[in-house]
Scaffold this motif. Structure first.
Motif, PDB file in Angstrom:
ATOM      1  N   LYS A 119       0.835  -1.210   0.000  1.00  0.00           N
ATOM      2  CA  LYS A 119       0.000   0.000   0.000  1.00  0.00           C
ATOM      3  C   LYS A 119       0.865   1.253   0.000  1.00  0.00           C
ATOM      4  O   LYS A 119       0.558   2.231  -0.680  1.00  0.00           O
ATOM      5  N   LEU A 120       1.937   1.226   0.754  1.00  0.00           N
ATOM      6  CA  LEU A 120       2.839   2.365   0.824  1.00  0.00           C
ATOM      7  C   LEU A 120       3.471   2.662  -0.535  1.00  0.00           C
ATOM      8  O   LEU A 120       3.488   3.809  -0.984  1.00  0.00           O
ATOM      9  N   ILE A 121       3.956   1.644  -1.202  1.00  0.00           N
ATOM     10  CA  ILE A 121       4.563   1.813  -2.527  1.00  0.00           C
ATOM     11  C   ILE A 121       3.523   2.289  -3.538  1.00  0.00           C
ATOM     12  O   ILE A 121       3.796   3.168  -4.361  1.00  0.00           O
ATOM     13  N   LEU A 122       2.317   1.751  -3.448  1.00  0.00           N
ATOM     14  CA  LEU A 122       1.233   2.156  -4.351  1.00  0.00           C
ATOM     15  C   LEU A 122       0.876   3.627  -4.154  1.00  0.00           C
ATOM     16  O   LEU A 122       0.765   4.383  -5.126  1.00  0.00           O
ATOM     17  N   VAL A 123       0.729   4.068  -2.919  1.00  0.00           N
ATOM     18  CA  VAL A 123       0.371   5.460  -2.639  1.00  0.00           C
ATOM     19  C   VAL A 123       1.496   6.400  -3.075  1.00  0.00           C
ATOM     20  O   VAL A 123       1.242   7.454  -3.673  1.00  0.00           O
ATOM     21  N   ILE A 124       2.726   6.046  -2.798  1.00  0.00           N
ATOM     22  CA  ILE A 124       3.849   6.897  -3.212  1.00  0.00           C
ATOM     23  C   ILE A 124       3.931   6.971  -4.739  1.00  0.00           C
ATOM     24  O   ILE A 124       4.184   8.033  -5.303  1.00  0.00           O
TER      25      ILE A 124
END
Length: 186
Positions: free
Chosen positions: A74-79
């Protein structure tokens, strides 16, 4: 009641038809002056940067103590999404700094009010008009133009007003410049 609804629709269609005929008449009577200036629409990048920051802060505000694969994904997707939004915003902001000053068959291209290049209509390969995509379904209502030289380099890309679109099209037809028109104004 049904007759009243049809009467309102009929009046609305009459007003709409009159307004459309008036616009078409004004466009047919539009004269291209010997010299004129076309400025790009101003884009505001601040609201999009604020939204990106809010999304990033909200992502880190609910930080888990234990790093899991799901959280990292999720973190990589949001960034990635924020980086893409920032890139698009920056590109639109950069393109809003162009302007064209046209005098006779000479076109001066300005970037941030500094003269970038002077080109004549003989040195223009073609001009492309199109509407930018806005999400999955919609398109931008304002036209975007790309000006290409003989080497097919993009000299300027800018979103302009609809009246400038018609003025520029008339000007380019006058000097027999090829126009690739993928913009539907209606």
């Amino acid at each position: 009641m049904l007759v009243f609804i049809f009467l309102i629709l009929w009046i609305f269609l009459l007003i709409n038809t009159h307004y459309t005929e008036k616009i078409l008449q004004e466009l047919n009577e539009l004269e291209v002056p010997r010299e004129f200036e076309i400025k790009a629409l101003k884009r505001r990048i601040i609201p999009q940067i604020i939204m990106t920051v809010i999304v990033l802060i909200s992502m880190f505000a609910f930080e888990q103590k234990k790093l899991s694969f799901d959280y990292l994904f999720k973190l990589i997707l949001v960034i990635g999404i924020c980086a893409f939004m920032f890139y698009r915003s920056l590109r639109k902001f950069q393109n809003s700094k162009y302007s064209l000053y046209i005098k006779g068959n000479t076109v001066k291209i300005f970037y941030e009010n500094n003269e970038k290049e002077i080109i004549t209509t003989e040195n223009i390969n073609y001009v492309s008009f199109f509407a930018l995509r806005r999400g999955k379904r919609g398109k931008e209502r304002k036209p975007t133009l790309q000006l290409f030289d003989l080497e097919e380099r993009i000299l300027a890309e800018m979103t302009i007003e609809v009246i400038d679109y018609f003025r520029l099209k008339r000007y380019l037809k006058k000097y027999n410049v090829e126009i690739v028109d993928n913009y539907e104004w209606s």
